[in-house]
Design a protein around this motif. Structure first.
Motif, PDB file in Angstrom:
ATOM      1  N   TYR A   1      -1.725   8.821  -5.168  1.00 33.00           N
ATOM      2  CA  TYR A   1      -2.565   7.670  -4.914  1.00 33.00           C
ATOM      3  C   TYR A   1      -3.448   7.925  -3.693  1.00 33.00           C
ATOM      4  O   TYR A   1      -3.063   8.654  -2.785  1.00 33.00           O
ATOM      5  CB  TYR A   1      -1.714   6.447  -4.541  1.00 33.00           C
TER       6      TYR A   1
ATOM      7  N   LEU B   1       3.272  16.256  -3.696  1.00 31.81           N
ATOM      8  CA  LEU B   1       3.859  15.853  -4.965  1.00 31.81           C
ATOM      9  C   LEU B   1       4.658  17.017  -5.509  1.00 31.81           C
ATOM     10  O   LEU B   1       4.177  18.158  -5.500  1.00 31.81           O
ATOM     11  CB  LEU B   1       2.756  15.443  -5.953  1.00 31.81           C
TER      12      LEU B   1
ATOM     13  N   GLN C   1       4.440   4.202 -13.755  1.00 34.94           N
ATOM     14  CA  GLN C   1       4.458   3.663 -12.403  1.00 34.94           C
ATOM     15  C   GLN C   1       5.138   4.596 -11.426  1.00 34.94           C
ATOM     16  O   GLN C   1       5.955   5.423 -11.793  1.00 34.94           O
ATOM     17  CB  GLN C   1       5.232   2.344 -12.394  1.00 34.94           C
ATOM     18  N   PHE C   2       4.779   4.403 -10.144  1.00 32.65           N
ATOM     19  CA  PHE C   2       5.522   5.013  -9.055  1.00 32.65           C
ATOM     20  C   PHE C   2       6.221   3.898  -8.289  1.00 32.65           C
ATOM     21  O   PHE C   2       5.641   2.851  -8.041  1.00 32.65           O
ATOM     22  CB  PHE C   2       4.582   5.769  -8.116  1.00 32.65           C
TER      23      PHE C   2
ATOM     24  N   TYR D   1      -0.672  -3.500  -4.153  1.00 38.28           N
ATOM     25  CA  TYR D   1       0.698  -3.496  -3.661  1.00 38.28           C
ATOM     26  C   TYR D   1       0.848  -4.546  -2.559  1.00 38.28           C
ATOM     27  O   TYR D   1      -0.083  -4.805  -1.793  1.00 38.28           O
ATOM     28  CB  TYR D   1       1.086  -2.137  -3.077  1.00 38.28           C
TER      29      TYR D   1
ATOM     30  N   GLY E   1      -0.738   7.170 -15.653  1.00 31.68           N
ATOM     31  CA  GLY E   1       0.552   7.748 -15.992  1.00 31.68           C
ATOM     32  C   GLY E   1       1.064   8.640 -14.870  1.00 31.68           C
ATOM     33  O   GLY E   1       0.321   9.120 -14.020  1.00 31.68           O
ATOM     34  N   THR E   2       2.353   8.874 -14.852  1.00 32.08           N
ATOM     35  CA  THR E   2       2.959   9.606 -13.736  1.00 32.08           C
ATOM     36  C   THR E   2       3.119  11.089 -14.018  1.00 32.08           C
ATOM     37  O   THR E   2       3.497  11.851 -13.141  1.00 32.08           O
ATOM     38  CB  THR E   2       4.338   9.023 -13.410  1.00 32.08           C
ATOM     39  N   ASN E   3       2.808  11.519 -15.209  1.00 27.40           N
ATOM     40  CA  ASN E   3       3.037  12.918 -15.566  1.00 27.40           C
ATOM     41  C   ASN E   3       1.808  13.776 -15.279  1.00 27.40           C
ATOM     42  O   ASN E   3       1.282  14.451 -16.136  1.00 27.40           O
ATOM     43  CB  ASN E   3       3.427  13.020 -17.043  1.00 27.40           C
TER      44      ASN E   3
ATOM     45  N   GLY F   1       8.077   8.786  -9.714  1.00 23.88           N
ATOM     46  CA  GLY F   1       7.217   8.484 -10.844  1.00 23.88           C
ATOM     47  C   GLY F   1       7.993   8.500 -12.140  1.00 23.88           C
ATOM     48  O   GLY F   1       8.598   9.503 -12.503  1.00 23.88           O
ATOM     49  N   SER F   2       7.966   7.366 -12.827  1.00 29.13           N
ATOM     50  CA  SER F   2       8.650   7.229 -14.105  1.00 29.13           C
ATOM     51  C   SER F   2       7.800   6.348 -15.003  1.00 29.13           C
ATOM     52  O   SER F   2       7.350   5.290 -14.565  1.00 29.13           O
ATOM     53  CB  SER F   2      10.036   6.616 -13.892  1.00 29.13           C
ATOM     54  N   GLY F   3       7.565   6.779 -16.218  1.00 32.21           N
ATOM     55  CA  GLY F   3       6.694   5.997 -17.092  1.00 32.21           C
ATOM     56  C   GLY F   3       5.291   5.984 -16.534  1.00 32.21           C
ATOM     57  O   GLY F   3       4.718   7.029 -16.243  1.00 32.21           O
TER      58      GLY F   3
ATOM     59  N   TYR G   1      -4.474  -0.164  -8.257  1.00 34.28           N
ATOM     60  CA  TYR G   1      -3.211  -0.858  -8.023  1.00 34.28           C
ATOM     61  C   TYR G   1      -3.338  -1.796  -6.826  1.00 34.28           C
ATOM     62  O   TYR G   1      -4.013  -1.478  -5.842  1.00 34.28           O
ATOM     63  CB  TYR G   1      -2.094   0.148  -7.692  1.00 34.28           C
TER      64      TYR G   1
ATOM     65  N   ARG H   1       6.894  18.191  -8.959  1.00 34.73           N
ATOM     66  CA  ARG H   1       7.175  17.833 -10.335  1.00 34.73           C
ATOM     67  C   ARG H   1       8.677  17.984 -10.609  1.00 34.73           C
ATOM     68  O   ARG H   1       9.389  18.697  -9.915  1.00 34.73           O
ATOM     69  CB  ARG H   1       6.359  18.704 -11.282  1.00 34.73           C
TER      70      ARG H   1
ATOM     71  N   ASN I   1       9.345  11.843 -13.655  1.00 36.82           N
ATOM     72  CA  ASN I   1       8.371  12.889 -13.983  1.00 36.82           C
ATOM     73  C   ASN I   1       8.028  13.704 -12.756  1.00 36.82           C
ATOM     74  O   ASN I   1       7.848  14.915 -12.821  1.00 36.82           O
ATOM     75  CB  ASN I   1       7.091  12.267 -14.547  1.00 36.82           C
ATOM     76  N   ASN I   2       7.879  13.028 -11.654  1.00 40.43           N
ATOM     77  CA  ASN I   2       7.607  13.703 -10.393  1.00 40.43           C
ATOM     78  C   ASN I   2       7.949  12.790  -9.230  1.00 40.43           C
ATOM     79  O   ASN I   2       8.304  11.613  -9.432  1.00 40.43           O
ATOM     80  CB  ASN I   2       6.142  14.179 -10.315  1.00 40.43           C
TER      81      ASN I   2
ATOM     82  N   LEU J   1       4.725  -2.952  -6.136  1.00 37.44           N
ATOM     83  CA  LEU J   1       3.593  -3.087  -7.038  1.00 37.44           C
ATOM     84  C   LEU J   1       3.439  -4.525  -7.516  1.00 37.44           C
ATOM     85  O   LEU J   1       4.389  -5.146  -7.972  1.00 37.44           O
ATOM     86  CB  LEU J   1       3.778  -2.176  -8.250  1.00 37.44           C
TER      87      LEU J   1
ATOM     88  N   GLN K   1      -1.331  -3.436 -11.929  1.00 39.23           N
ATOM     89  CA  GLN K   1      -1.925  -2.132 -12.183  1.00 39.23           C
ATOM     90  C   GLN K   1      -3.001  -2.290 -13.236  1.00 39.23           C
ATOM     91  O   GLN K   1      -2.765  -2.856 -14.300  1.00 39.23           O
ATOM     92  CB  GLN K   1      -0.837  -1.163 -12.662  1.00 39.23           C
TER      93      GLN K   1
ATOM     94  N   ASN L   1      -0.481  15.712 -11.700  1.00 41.62           N
ATOM     95  CA  ASN L   1      -0.381  16.134 -10.303  1.00 41.62           C
ATOM     96  C   ASN L   1      -1.373  15.414  -9.397  1.00 41.62           C
ATOM     97  O   ASN L   1      -2.095  16.049  -8.633  1.00 41.62           O
ATOM     98  CB  ASN L   1      -0.600  17.637 -10.204  1.00 41.62           C
TER      99      ASN L   1
ATOM    100  N   GLN M   1       6.760  11.902  -5.061  1.00 44.47           N
ATOM    101  CA  GLN M   1       5.746  12.090  -4.026  1.00 44.47           C
ATOM    102  C   GLN M   1       6.292  11.635  -2.682  1.00 44.47           C
ATOM    103  O   GLN M   1       7.161  10.767  -2.611  1.00 44.47           O
ATOM    104  CB  GLN M   1       4.510  11.258  -4.360  1.00 44.47           C
TER     105      GLN M   1
END
Lengths: 117, 109
Positions: free
Chosen positions: A106, B48, B96-97, A35, A99-101, B92-94, A33, B50, B30-31, A45, A48, A103, B33
């Protein structure tokens, strides 16, 4: 583990000149990324990458900014021509996954502080 | 806007006191940070949490998340002068953060 490397650390240019920034992410990190952080604000951002492909460049001012990530490793961000409002810190970050899902956070480089006069 | 907003914008405390900063956001996530940024440096990932978690600890850090209120808080206990920095939340969504505008924390020795 080496961190995210960025160069140069500082750059001062006159408006309408060109400038390029370089980033070397952490080895094995697929996502990279760029920024832009204006003084007193949070990072915004610009672009990406997932490996060497662009995932999102919707906030990149494409009339003057360009970025590439050849071979899916290093990346360069270029501004041509620069404007006064481009004065900011340009941060590169990498992440092991996409993806953000997940743990993972960055890992940021120290940034390049650009001053346009 | 999808970015979070931190509150307060600036916070000054004595060493040894606890520091609490808050983050509010508008979209489902989604989470979330938290990052720290020392002056002139890049951001450092702190923790982070969730969306299905309510509280998380890491050393002197405690993070809570209330998805019904779309808010999170970061508590730093027994603050030290070295904690002086700006703190950002990133939602965090999709794919991107999105970063907030940050809280500037000053810990006075």
């Amino acid at each position: 583990e080496a961190g995210v490397a960025q160069s140069p650390r500082y750059k001062i240019i006159e408006k309408r000149q060109s400038v390029a920034f370089w980033c070397n992410p952490i080895s094995g990190h697929a996502t990279l990324y760029w920024y832009q952080q204006i003084l007193g604000q949070g990072p915004k951002l610009l672009i990406q990458f997932q490996n060497n492909g662009v995932v999102d460049d919707s906030q990149l001012p494409k009339d003057r900014f360009s970025a590439e990530r050849l071979k899916g490793v290093d990346s360069t961000l270029k501004i041509q021509p620069a404007k006064l409002e481009d004065s900011a810190v340009y941060l590169c970050a990498s992440r092991i996954t996409f993806g953000t899902n997940a743990n993972y956070g960055y890992t940021f480089g120290s940034g390049t502080r650009l001053t346009v006069v | 806007s999808q970015q979070g907003e931190e509150d307060p914008q600036a916070l000054s405390i004595q060493e040894g006191e606890n520091a609490t900063m808050n983050c509010s956001y508008k979209t489902s996530i989604n989470n979330l940070q938290w990052y720290r940024q020392n002056s002139g440096r890049g951001l450092v990932h702190l923790i982070l949490i969730r969306s299905n978690e309510r509280e998380k600890h890491s050393g002197r850090l405690r993070v809570t998340l209330d998805t019904s209120k779309k808010s999170s808080s970061l508590l730093i206990t027994a603050s030290r002068a070295a904690d002086t920095a700006s703190y950002f939340c990133a939602t965090g969504s999709g794919n991107q953060f999105y970063f907030g505008t940050g809280t500037s924390l000053t810990v006075i020795p």
